[in-house]
Every structure is written in structure tokens, then in C-alpha cells.
Design a protein around this motif. Structure first.
Motif, PDB file in Angstrom:
ATOM      1  N   PHE A  16      26.122  17.075 -15.378  1.00 57.27           N
ATOM      2  CA  PHE A  16      27.247  17.988 -15.245  1.00 57.27           C
ATOM      3  C   PHE A  16      27.390  18.464 -13.811  1.00 57.27           C
ATOM      4  O   PHE A  16      26.397  18.624 -13.104  1.00 57.27           O
ATOM      5  CB  PHE A  16      27.043  19.222 -16.141  1.00 57.27           C
ATOM      6  CG  PHE A  16      27.125  18.924 -17.613  1.00 57.27           C
ATOM      7  CD1 PHE A  16      28.311  19.126 -18.287  1.00 57.27           C
ATOM      8  CD2 PHE A  16      26.031  18.444 -18.307  1.00 57.27           C
ATOM      9  CE1 PHE A  16      28.410  18.862 -19.646  1.00 57.27           C
ATOM     10  CE2 PHE A  16      26.110  18.167 -19.666  1.00 57.27           C
ATOM     11  CZ  PHE A  16      27.302  18.380 -20.333  1.00 57.27           C
ATOM     12  N   ALA A  17      28.627  18.718 -13.407  1.00 61.92           N
ATOM     13  CA  ALA A  17      28.951  19.425 -12.168  1.00 61.92           C
ATOM     14  C   ALA A  17      29.570  20.738 -12.625  1.00 61.92           C
ATOM     15  O   ALA A  17      30.715  20.756 -13.076  1.00 61.92           O
ATOM     16  CB  ALA A  17      29.910  18.627 -11.312  1.00 61.92           C
ATOM     17  N   GLY A  18      28.786  21.785 -12.607  1.00 60.87           N
ATOM     18  CA  GLY A  18      29.231  23.043 -13.207  1.00 60.87           C
ATOM     19  C   GLY A  18      29.307  22.849 -14.714  1.00 60.87           C
ATOM     20  O   GLY A  18      28.342  22.428 -15.336  1.00 60.87           O
ATOM     21  N   LEU A  23      28.914  12.381 -15.883  1.00 64.19           N
ATOM     22  CA  LEU A  23      28.199  11.120 -16.027  1.00 64.19           C
ATOM     23  C   LEU A  23      27.451  11.103 -17.350  1.00 64.19           C
ATOM     24  O   LEU A  23      26.816  12.087 -17.720  1.00 64.19           O
ATOM     25  CB  LEU A  23      27.191  10.971 -14.877  1.00 64.19           C
ATOM     26  CG  LEU A  23      26.310   9.737 -14.859  1.00 64.19           C
ATOM     27  CD1 LEU A  23      27.135   8.474 -14.617  1.00 64.19           C
ATOM     28  CD2 LEU A  23      25.225   9.876 -13.804  1.00 64.19           C
ATOM     29  N   MET A  24      27.545   9.985 -18.048  1.00 67.16           N
ATOM     30  CA  MET A  24      26.757   9.773 -19.263  1.00 67.16           C
ATOM     31  C   MET A  24      26.002   8.461 -19.107  1.00 67.16           C
ATOM     32  O   MET A  24      26.575   7.451 -18.704  1.00 67.16           O
ATOM     33  CB  MET A  24      27.658   9.688 -20.492  1.00 67.16           C
ATOM     34  CG  MET A  24      28.353  10.978 -20.830  1.00 67.16           C
ATOM     35  SD  MET A  24      29.502  10.821 -22.219  1.00 67.16           S
ATOM     36  CE  MET A  24      28.377  10.452 -23.554  1.00 67.16           C
ATOM     37  N   LEU A  25      24.713   8.494 -19.390  1.00 68.76           N
ATOM     38  CA  LEU A  25      23.880   7.299 -19.349  1.00 68.76           C
ATOM     39  C   LEU A  25      23.322   7.056 -20.745  1.00 68.76           C
ATOM     40  O   LEU A  25      22.854   7.975 -21.399  1.00 68.76           O
ATOM     41  CB  LEU A  25      22.701   7.480 -18.385  1.00 68.76           C
ATOM     42  CG  LEU A  25      23.019   7.764 -16.934  1.00 68.76           C
ATOM     43  CD1 LEU A  25      21.739   8.063 -16.180  1.00 68.76           C
ATOM     44  CD2 LEU A  25      23.753   6.607 -16.314  1.00 68.76           C
ATOM     45  N   ARG A  26      23.365   5.821 -21.178  1.00 62.90           N
ATOM     46  CA  ARG A  26      22.749   5.440 -22.442  1.00 62.90           C
ATOM     47  C   ARG A  26      21.726   4.358 -22.107  1.00 62.90           C
ATOM     48  O   ARG A  26      22.046   3.341 -21.522  1.00 62.90           O
ATOM     49  CB  ARG A  26      23.810   4.921 -23.405  1.00 62.90           C
ATOM     50  CG  ARG A  26      23.236   4.593 -24.759  1.00 62.90           C
ATOM     51  CD  ARG A  26      24.315   4.459 -25.805  1.00 62.90           C
ATOM     52  NE  ARG A  26      24.892   5.779 -26.072  1.00 62.90           N
ATOM     53  CZ  ARG A  26      26.147   5.960 -26.453  1.00 62.90           C
ATOM     54  NH1 ARG A  26      26.956   4.941 -26.620  1.00 62.90           N
ATOM     55  NH2 ARG A  26      26.601   7.176 -26.691  1.00 62.90           N
ATOM     56  N   SER A  32      17.887  -1.720 -19.994  1.00 62.03           N
ATOM     57  CA  SER A  32      19.328  -1.832 -20.131  1.00 62.03           C
ATOM     58  C   SER A  32      19.944  -0.440 -20.171  1.00 62.03           C
ATOM     59  O   SER A  32      19.504   0.420 -20.935  1.00 62.03           O
ATOM     60  CB  SER A  32      19.671  -2.592 -21.422  1.00 62.03           C
ATOM     61  OG  SER A  32      21.068  -2.644 -21.611  1.00 62.03           O
ATOM     62  N   TRP A  33      20.943  -0.239 -19.329  1.00 64.55           N
ATOM     63  CA  TRP A  33      21.603   1.061 -19.240  1.00 64.55           C
ATOM     64  C   TRP A  33      23.105   0.872 -19.370  1.00 64.55           C
ATOM     65  O   TRP A  33      23.672  -0.035 -18.771  1.00 64.55           O
ATOM     66  CB  TRP A  33      21.324   1.702 -17.884  1.00 64.55           C
ATOM     67  CG  TRP A  33      19.922   2.112 -17.681  1.00 64.55           C
ATOM     68  CD1 TRP A  33      18.878   1.312 -17.300  1.00 64.55           C
ATOM     69  CD2 TRP A  33      19.380   3.416 -17.845  1.00 64.55           C
ATOM     70  NE1 TRP A  33      17.728   2.047 -17.213  1.00 64.55           N
ATOM     71  CE2 TRP A  33      18.007   3.345 -17.548  1.00 64.55           C
ATOM     72  CE3 TRP A  33      19.927   4.642 -18.211  1.00 64.55           C
ATOM     73  CZ2 TRP A  33      17.183   4.456 -17.604  1.00 64.55           C
ATOM     74  CZ3 TRP A  33      19.102   5.742 -18.268  1.00 64.55           C
ATOM     75  CH2 TRP A  33      17.746   5.640 -17.964  1.00 64.55           C
ATOM     76  N   ASP A  34      23.754   1.740 -20.129  1.00 66.69           N
ATOM     77  CA  ASP A  34      25.206   1.834 -20.158  1.00 66.69           C
ATOM     78  C   ASP A  34      25.565   3.123 -19.443  1.00 66.69           C
ATOM     79  O   ASP A  34      24.902   4.148 -19.620  1.00 66.69           O
ATOM     80  CB  ASP A  34      25.740   1.876 -21.590  1.00 66.69           C
ATOM     81  CG  ASP A  34      25.509   0.578 -22.347  1.00 66.69           C
ATOM     82  OD1 ASP A  34      25.262  -0.452 -21.692  1.00 66.69           O
ATOM     83  OD2 ASP A  34      25.578   0.598 -23.588  1.00 66.69           O
ATOM     84  N   VAL A  35      26.614   3.073 -18.636  1.00 69.09           N
ATOM     85  CA  VAL A  35      27.025   4.214 -17.827  1.00 69.09           C
ATOM     86  C   VAL A  35      28.486   4.512 -18.127  1.00 69.09           C
ATOM     87  O   VAL A  35      29.315   3.597 -18.158  1.00 69.09           O
ATOM     88  CB  VAL A  35      26.867   3.909 -16.320  1.00 69.09           C
ATOM     89  CG1 VAL A  35      27.315   5.082 -15.473  1.00 69.09           C
ATOM     90  CG2 VAL A  35      25.440   3.499 -16.001  1.00 69.09           C
ATOM     91  N   ARG A  36      28.801   5.782 -18.323  1.00 67.61           N
ATOM     92  CA  ARG A  36      30.193   6.192 -18.521  1.00 67.61           C
ATOM     93  C   ARG A  36      30.490   7.301 -17.518  1.00 67.61           C
ATOM     94  O   ARG A  36      29.806   8.316 -17.478  1.00 67.61           O
ATOM     95  CB  ARG A  36      30.410   6.687 -19.935  1.00 67.61           C
ATOM     96  CG  ARG A  36      31.835   7.170 -20.170  1.00 67.61           C
ATOM     97  CD  ARG A  36      32.028   7.553 -21.606  1.00 67.61           C
ATOM     98  NE  ARG A  36      32.744   6.454 -22.251  1.00 67.61           N
ATOM     99  CZ  ARG A  36      33.167   6.493 -23.490  1.00 67.61           C
ATOM    100  NH1 ARG A  36      32.933   7.539 -24.251  1.00 67.61           N
ATOM    101  NH2 ARG A  36      33.830   5.478 -23.998  1.00 67.61           N
ATOM    102  N   THR A  37      31.513   7.055 -16.690  1.00 69.09           N
ATOM    103  CA  THR A  37      31.944   8.046 -15.705  1.00 69.09           C
ATOM    104  C   THR A  37      33.368   7.750 -15.282  1.00 69.09           C
ATOM    105  O   THR A  37      33.819   6.602 -15.362  1.00 69.09           O
ATOM    106  CB  THR A  37      31.021   8.054 -14.466  1.00 69.09           C
ATOM    107  OG1 THR A  37      31.421   9.119 -13.607  1.00 69.09           O
ATOM    108  CG2 THR A  37      31.076   6.749 -13.707  1.00 69.09           C
ATOM    109  N   ALA A  38      34.061   8.777 -14.847  1.00 66.96           N
ATOM    110  CA  ALA A  38      35.388   8.604 -14.261  1.00 66.96           C
ATOM    111  C   ALA A  38      35.330   8.790 -12.748  1.00 66.96           C
ATOM    112  O   ALA A  38      36.342   8.720 -12.073  1.00 66.96           O
ATOM    113  CB  ALA A  38      36.374   9.600 -14.873  1.00 66.96           C
ATOM    114  N   ASP A  39      34.131   9.005 -12.215  1.00 70.37           N
ATOM    115  CA  ASP A  39      33.935   9.249 -10.792  1.00 70.37           C
ATOM    116  C   ASP A  39      33.956   7.916 -10.043  1.00 70.37           C
ATOM    117  O   ASP A  39      33.076   7.071 -10.239  1.00 70.37           O
ATOM    118  CB  ASP A  39      32.603   9.969 -10.586  1.00 70.37           C
ATOM    119  CG  ASP A  39      32.397  10.406  -9.154  1.00 70.37           C
ATOM    120  OD1 ASP A  39      32.439   9.536  -8.250  1.00 70.37           O
ATOM    121  OD2 ASP A  39      32.179  11.603  -8.934  1.00 70.37           O
ATOM    122  N   ALA A  40      34.944   7.737  -9.201  1.00 73.46           N
ATOM    123  CA  ALA A  40      35.109   6.478  -8.472  1.00 73.46           C
ATOM    124  C   ALA A  40      33.907   6.159  -7.593  1.00 73.46           C
ATOM    125  O   ALA A  40      33.523   4.989  -7.456  1.00 73.46           O
ATOM    126  CB  ALA A  40      36.384   6.515  -7.639  1.00 73.46           C
TER     127      ALA A  40
END
Length: 73
Positions: A16-18, A23-26, A32-40
Motif C-alpha cells: 500500500f501507498a497510504g 501492488l499485489m503479489l501471488r 513462480s510469482w503473479d504480479v498485479r499493479t496499475a503502476d507503470a
């Protein structure tokens, strides 16, 4: 996130930022890692450091959530 002495298996991690989830990591079996983010910037760093990484669809992400399967606890 830095945890050099932590070993996780089948874990979900959130950053979290505040109050904003950025960012979400699975993680699966430490390899093996799955990453979910909208941060370019995060996306560009992942692509730079892991050139074999590929985008996932929302359906693919959802299918990796072992807690969403019917009957899972």
C-alpha cells in the motif's frame, strides 16, 4: 518489501501507498510469482528484470486464487 529470511509458499502479499493498494503479489512454491499493479513504473521494472514475464488476463489471475475455488477453505 524485503524479507531475506522469509520463505513463503502459496502466499498473497499486498503493498500500500497510504490507503491505496498499489501492488499485489501471488507466490507459488518460491519459484513462480503473479504480479498485479496499475503502476507503470512497476510494470516496466518487471519487464526489464524478467524478460520472460507476460501479462495475465483477469480470468487467469482469478483462476490462480486457490481460495476462490468452490469448496476451498
Amino acid at each position: 518489501m524485503d524479507a531475506p529470511y522469509l520463505q513463503a509458499v502459496d502466499g498473497d502479499f499486498e503493498d500500500f501507498a497510504g490507503n491505496e493498494l498499489v501492488l499485489m503479489l501471488r507466490e507459488f512454491d518460491s519459484s513462480s510469482w503473479d504480479v498485479r499493479t496499475a503502476d507503470a513504473w512497476v510494470l516496466s521494472e518487471i519487464q526489464r528484470r524478467y524478460p520472460d514475464a507476460r501479462p495475465m488476463t483477469s480470468d487467469e489471475w482469478d483462476s490462480t486464487n486457490r481460495f476462490s475455488e468452490e469448496g476451498a477453505t
